[in-house]
Design a protein around this motif. Structure first.
Motif, PDB file in Angstrom:
ATOM      1  N   ALA A 346      67.635 -25.498  -9.217  1.00  0.00           N
ATOM      2  CA  ALA A 346      66.330 -24.890  -9.502  1.00  0.00           C
ATOM      3  C   ALA A 346      65.724 -24.286  -8.236  1.00  0.00           C
ATOM      4  O   ALA A 346      65.174 -23.182  -8.254  1.00  0.00           O
ATOM      5  CB  ALA A 346      65.380 -25.933 -10.096  1.00  0.00           C
ATOM      6  N   GLU A 347      65.861 -25.014  -7.139  1.00  0.00           N
ATOM      7  CA  GLU A 347      65.288 -24.544  -5.870  1.00  0.00           C
ATOM      8  C   GLU A 347      65.929 -23.220  -5.427  1.00  0.00           C
ATOM      9  O   GLU A 347      65.234 -22.296  -4.983  1.00  0.00           O
ATOM     10  CB  GLU A 347      65.519 -25.622  -4.803  1.00  0.00           C
ATOM     11  CG  GLU A 347      64.792 -25.369  -3.523  1.00  0.00           C
ATOM     12  CD  GLU A 347      64.853 -26.567  -2.564  1.00  0.00           C
ATOM     13  OE1 GLU A 347      65.191 -27.692  -3.006  1.00  0.00           O
ATOM     14  OE2 GLU A 347      64.558 -26.360  -1.390  1.00  0.00           O
ATOM     15  N   THR A 348      67.245 -23.121  -5.567  1.00  0.00           N
ATOM     16  CA  THR A 348      67.953 -21.892  -5.169  1.00  0.00           C
ATOM     17  C   THR A 348      67.591 -20.735  -6.091  1.00  0.00           C
ATOM     18  O   THR A 348      67.395 -19.600  -5.633  1.00  0.00           O
ATOM     19  CB  THR A 348      69.479 -22.134  -5.177  1.00  0.00           C
ATOM     20  OG1 THR A 348      69.750 -23.298  -4.396  1.00  0.00           O
ATOM     21  CG2 THR A 348      70.223 -20.949  -4.606  1.00  0.00           C
ATOM     22  N   LEU A 349      67.480 -21.020  -7.395  1.00  0.00           N
ATOM     23  CA  LEU A 349      67.047 -19.968  -8.323  1.00  0.00           C
ATOM     24  C   LEU A 349      65.662 -19.464  -7.928  1.00  0.00           C
ATOM     25  O   LEU A 349      65.402 -18.264  -7.914  1.00  0.00           O
ATOM     26  CB  LEU A 349      67.014 -20.506  -9.761  1.00  0.00           C
ATOM     27  CG  LEU A 349      68.366 -20.675 -10.459  1.00  0.00           C
ATOM     28  CD1 LEU A 349      68.206 -21.439 -11.773  1.00  0.00           C
ATOM     29  CD2 LEU A 349      69.033 -19.328 -10.698  1.00  0.00           C
ATOM     30  N   PHE A 350      64.788 -20.406  -7.568  1.00  0.00           N
ATOM     31  CA  PHE A 350      63.433 -20.013  -7.172  1.00  0.00           C
ATOM     32  C   PHE A 350      63.456 -19.126  -5.923  1.00  0.00           C
ATOM     33  O   PHE A 350      62.714 -18.151  -5.820  1.00  0.00           O
ATOM     34  CB  PHE A 350      62.578 -21.258  -6.937  1.00  0.00           C
ATOM     35  CG  PHE A 350      61.253 -20.960  -6.296  1.00  0.00           C
ATOM     36  CD1 PHE A 350      60.315 -20.163  -6.946  1.00  0.00           C
ATOM     37  CD2 PHE A 350      60.940 -21.452  -5.031  1.00  0.00           C
ATOM     38  CE1 PHE A 350      59.099 -19.869  -6.360  1.00  0.00           C
ATOM     39  CE2 PHE A 350      59.718 -21.156  -4.441  1.00  0.00           C
ATOM     40  CZ  PHE A 350      58.798 -20.363  -5.104  1.00  0.00           C
ATOM     41  N   GLU A 351      64.334 -19.452  -4.983  1.00  0.00           N
ATOM     42  CA  GLU A 351      64.398 -18.677  -3.734  1.00  0.00           C
ATOM     43  C   GLU A 351      64.863 -17.240  -3.956  1.00  0.00           C
ATOM     44  O   GLU A 351      64.390 -16.310  -3.307  1.00  0.00           O
ATOM     45  CB  GLU A 351      65.344 -19.354  -2.736  1.00  0.00           C
ATOM     46  CG  GLU A 351      64.663 -20.451  -1.936  1.00  0.00           C
ATOM     47  CD  GLU A 351      65.667 -21.327  -1.205  1.00  0.00           C
ATOM     48  OE1 GLU A 351      66.831 -20.915  -1.030  1.00  0.00           O
ATOM     49  OE2 GLU A 351      65.274 -22.450  -0.815  1.00  0.00           O
ATOM     50  N   ASN A 352      65.807 -17.063  -4.875  1.00  0.00           N
ATOM     51  CA  ASN A 352      66.456 -15.749  -5.005  1.00  0.00           C
ATOM     52  C   ASN A 352      66.146 -15.016  -6.307  1.00  0.00           C
ATOM     53  O   ASN A 352      66.626 -13.905  -6.522  1.00  0.00           O
ATOM     54  CB  ASN A 352      67.974 -15.905  -4.890  1.00  0.00           C
ATOM     55  CG  ASN A 352      68.386 -16.434  -3.524  1.00  0.00           C
ATOM     56  OD1 ASN A 352      67.735 -16.153  -2.515  1.00  0.00           O
ATOM     57  ND2 ASN A 352      69.441 -17.216  -3.492  1.00  0.00           N
ATOM     58  N   GLY A 353      65.343 -15.645  -7.173  1.00  0.00           N
ATOM     59  CA  GLY A 353      65.137 -15.062  -8.498  1.00  0.00           C
ATOM     60  C   GLY A 353      63.878 -14.223  -8.605  1.00  0.00           C
ATOM     61  O   GLY A 353      62.902 -14.443  -7.887  1.00  0.00           O
ATOM     62  N   LEU A 354      63.922 -13.257  -9.520  1.00  0.00           N
ATOM     63  CA  LEU A 354      62.785 -12.360  -9.722  1.00  0.00           C
ATOM     64  C   LEU A 354      62.673 -11.997 -11.207  1.00  0.00           C
ATOM     65  O   LEU A 354      63.672 -11.631 -11.836  1.00  0.00           O
ATOM     66  CB  LEU A 354      62.998 -11.090  -8.898  1.00  0.00           C
ATOM     67  CG  LEU A 354      61.803 -10.164  -8.686  1.00  0.00           C
ATOM     68  CD1 LEU A 354      60.714 -10.863  -7.878  1.00  0.00           C
ATOM     69  CD2 LEU A 354      62.234  -8.884  -7.969  1.00  0.00           C
ATOM     70  N   CYS A 355      61.447 -12.091 -11.753  1.00  0.00           N
ATOM     71  CA  CYS A 355      61.178 -11.637 -13.122  1.00  0.00           C
ATOM     72  C   CYS A 355      60.686 -10.195 -13.060  1.00  0.00           C
ATOM     73  O   CYS A 355      59.805  -9.876 -12.259  1.00  0.00           O
ATOM     74  CB  CYS A 355      60.097 -12.488 -13.768  1.00  0.00           C
ATOM     75  SG  CYS A 355      60.558 -14.206 -13.964  1.00  0.00           S
ATOM     76  N   LEU A 356      61.232  -9.358 -13.913  1.00  0.00           N
ATOM     77  CA  LEU A 356      60.943  -7.929 -13.885  1.00  0.00           C
ATOM     78  C   LEU A 356      60.115  -7.520 -15.107  1.00  0.00           C
ATOM     79  O   LEU A 356      60.090  -8.234 -16.109  1.00  0.00           O
ATOM     80  CB  LEU A 356      62.268  -7.160 -13.877  1.00  0.00           C
ATOM     81  CG  LEU A 356      63.188  -7.518 -12.702  1.00  0.00           C
ATOM     82  CD1 LEU A 356      64.552  -6.876 -12.884  1.00  0.00           C
ATOM     83  CD2 LEU A 356      62.557  -7.084 -11.384  1.00  0.00           C
ATOM     84  N   PRO A 357      59.458  -6.347 -15.034  1.00  0.00           N
ATOM     85  CA  PRO A 357      58.648  -5.906 -16.182  1.00  0.00           C
ATOM     86  C   PRO A 357      59.490  -5.933 -17.458  1.00  0.00           C
ATOM     87  O   PRO A 357      60.593  -5.386 -17.486  1.00  0.00           O
ATOM     88  CB  PRO A 357      58.251  -4.480 -15.799  1.00  0.00           C
ATOM     89  CG  PRO A 357      58.243  -4.479 -14.300  1.00  0.00           C
ATOM     90  CD  PRO A 357      59.376  -5.392 -13.905  1.00  0.00           C
TER      91      PRO A 357
END
Ligand SMILES: *Cc1c(COP(=O)(O)O)cnc(C)c1O
Length: 380
Positions: A346-357
Motif C-alpha cells: 500500500a505504501e509503495t502504491l501511495f508513493e507512485n500512484g496517481l488518480c486521473l480525471p
C-alpha cells in the motif's frame, strides 16, 4: 492560465433529477422520508439483485457506522480494516470506541491482502481477542478478491462489512458489488459514480436488519405515542429531496459506468507505449470494474527524471485535477498508533500512484488536453 479546470470526478446529471425533486416540492415531502426515499431504495434493490434490502442514509460514512453497530461492534472490540482506503472506511471504528487493525493490500486489486488478513486474524486470536468484523473495500471500483476474503472470513467466523462506496455498478462473476458482505455500504457523495449531492445506503441480507438500520438512523424511537428511547439513536436518514436526485441518477447509472470505462480505455491507450506507467486494471474477466477513478502507477525514471510527482505537477500546471492514491490509514497521524499487518504494498502504491480525471462527463477536447500533457512530459 485560461484553460477551464478539468475535474477528477464531478457530478453528472442525467436530466430527470429535477423532475423527482419538483415532485417532492409539489407534494410537500420535504423531509427525511417520502416517496423518493422509498423509490430510490427500490431502484437500488432492483439494481443490486440477490434479494438485497437497501436503507437510504445521509452518507456512506453513516452506513459504515450503522453497519458496525448492526454487527455488534462495541468499545474495546477489534475491527480489521483495509489500510489503503479513504478515511471514512475507518473513522466509524473509532466512533464506536473500537480498535482498528490495519491490513496491507495485494498488487492485483490493490485491496485486502488475504495473506496479511489471515496472519492478522491468527495473531489477534493468539492475543486473546477475535476481531469482530472485516472492512473490505473495492478501491476505485475494482472488486477485492471476493472468494479468497470470504473463505478466510468464514473459516474464522468473522463477518464482512463490504465498503462498496466506490463500486456501485461493479460486479464479480456477474454478481453486483454491495451484495458480497454480511452488510454492504454505498455512497452517493458529489464525486462518486452517481450522486444525491450527499448520501449513502446500507445493504442488508434481510428485511429485519434493514428495519433495524432505519430504526437507528431515525433516533431509535420505541413504539409509543410519546418520544421514548431505549437505545442510542442517530439522525442518519436520507432526505426525500436528495433521494429525488438519486432516482434521476439511477436512470443513467449504466450509461455513466460505460462512460467511466471508456475513460479508462482512453488511458490504457494513451499510456500503452510508456514503459514506466501502468494503468490499474482488473486482474481478469471475473472482475467487472466501474472504474470510478482511473489510476496509474508511475515507475520513477531516474534517467529522464520523470516520476509521479513530476507528472502530477505538470497536470496541476495545466489546470487538470489529479490526486495521489489514498494515503494508507496506518500512515495517517490519527491512526498510526494502531496495529498493522503486511509489508509495503500500500505504501509503495501511495508513493507512485496517481488518480486521473475520470468523470463520465469529460469531453473530447478535455481528453485532448490531458493527452497533450502526457505527451509533453514523456517527450512523445
Ligand atoms: C466516499 C467513500 C466513503 C464515504 O462515503 P460518504 O458518502 O462520503 O460518507 C467510504 N468509503 C470509501 C472507500 C469512499 O470512497
Amino acid at each position: 492560465m485560461n484553460n477551464p479546470k478539468i475535474w477528477l470526478s464531478s457530478p453528472h446529471m442525467g436530466g430527470n433529477e429535477q423532475k423527482f425533486v419538483n415532485e417532492a416540492f409539489d407534494t410537500n415531502w420535504v423531509a427525511p422520508l417520502g416517496p423518493n426515499v422509498n423509490g430510490l431504495e427500490h431502484d437500488l434493490e432492483s439494481c443490486l439483485g440477490n434479494q438485497s434490502q437497501v436503507g437510504a442514509l445521509s452518507s456512506g460514512t453513516a452506513a459504515i457506522h450503522l453497519g458496525l453497530i448492526l454487527l455488534g461492534v462495541q468499545a474495546g472490540d477489534e475491527v480489521l480494516c483495509q489500510s489503503m482506503t479513504f478515511s471514512a472506511s475507518a473513522n466509524p471504528i473509532l466512533y464506536q470506541g473500537a480498535i482498528p487493525v490495519f491490513i496491507d493490500s495485494e498488487t492485483d486489486t490493490w485491496n485486502l491482502c488475504p495473506i496479511a488478513l489471515e496472519e492478522a486474524i491468527v495473531d489477534r486470536i493468539a492475543t486473546g481477542k477475535t476481531p469482530k468484523a472485516i472492512i473490505a473495500v473495492h478501491l476505485y471500483g475494482v472488486p477485492y478478491q471476493i472468494d479468497e476474503i470470504r473463505t478466510i472470513a468464514d473459516k474464522y467466523g468473522i463477518p464482512i462489512l463490504e465498503d462498496s462506496a466506490e463500486a456501485l455498478g461493479s460486479s464479480y462473476k456477474g454478481q453486483k458489488c454491495g451484495t458480497f458482505g454480511d452488510i454492504g455500504v454505498l455512497s452517493f457523495n458529489g464525486n462518486k459514480i452517481i450522486t444525491t449531492s450527499g448520501g449513502g445506503a446500507i445493504v442488508t441480507r434481510t428485511k429485519e436488519l434493514k428495519d433495524r438500520a432505519v430504526f437507528f438512523a431515525t433516533q431509535s424511537r420505541d413504539d409509543a405515542p410519546h418520544y421514548q428511547h431505549s437505545e442510542i439513536g442517530y439522525n442518519y436518514r436520507m432526505s426525500n429531496i436528495c433521494a429525488g436526485i438519486g432516482r434521476g441518477q439511477m436512470e443513467v447509472l449504466d450509461d455513466h459506468v460505460a462512460l467511466r470505462r471508456k475513460m479508462h480505455a482512453f488511458y490504457v491507450d494513451l499510456f500503452k507505449d510508456i514503459a514506466t506507467v501502468t494503468v490499474f486494471e482488473a486482474p481478469n474477466d471475473d472482475y467487472f470494474a466501474n472504474y470510478w477513478l482511473s489510476s496509474i502507477v508511475v515507475e520513477p525514471d531516474a534517467v529522464k527524471g520523470i516520476n509521479r510527482e513530476a507528472l502530477r505537477l505538470a497536470f496541476e500546471q495545466a489546470n487538470i485535477e489529479c490526486r495521489p492514491l489514498w494515503k494508507p490509514m496506518h500512515l495517517q497521524p490519527i491512526f498510526e498508533k494502531y496495529p498493522y499487518y503486511g509489508s509495503t504494498v500500500a505504501e509503495t502504491l501511495f508513493e507512485n500512484g496517481l488518480c486521473l480525471p475520470s468523470g463520465s462527463n469529460l469531453t473530447n477536447e478535455e481528453r485532448e488536453r490531458i493527452a497533450g500533457v502526457v505527451r509533453r512530459v514523456f517527450g512523445l
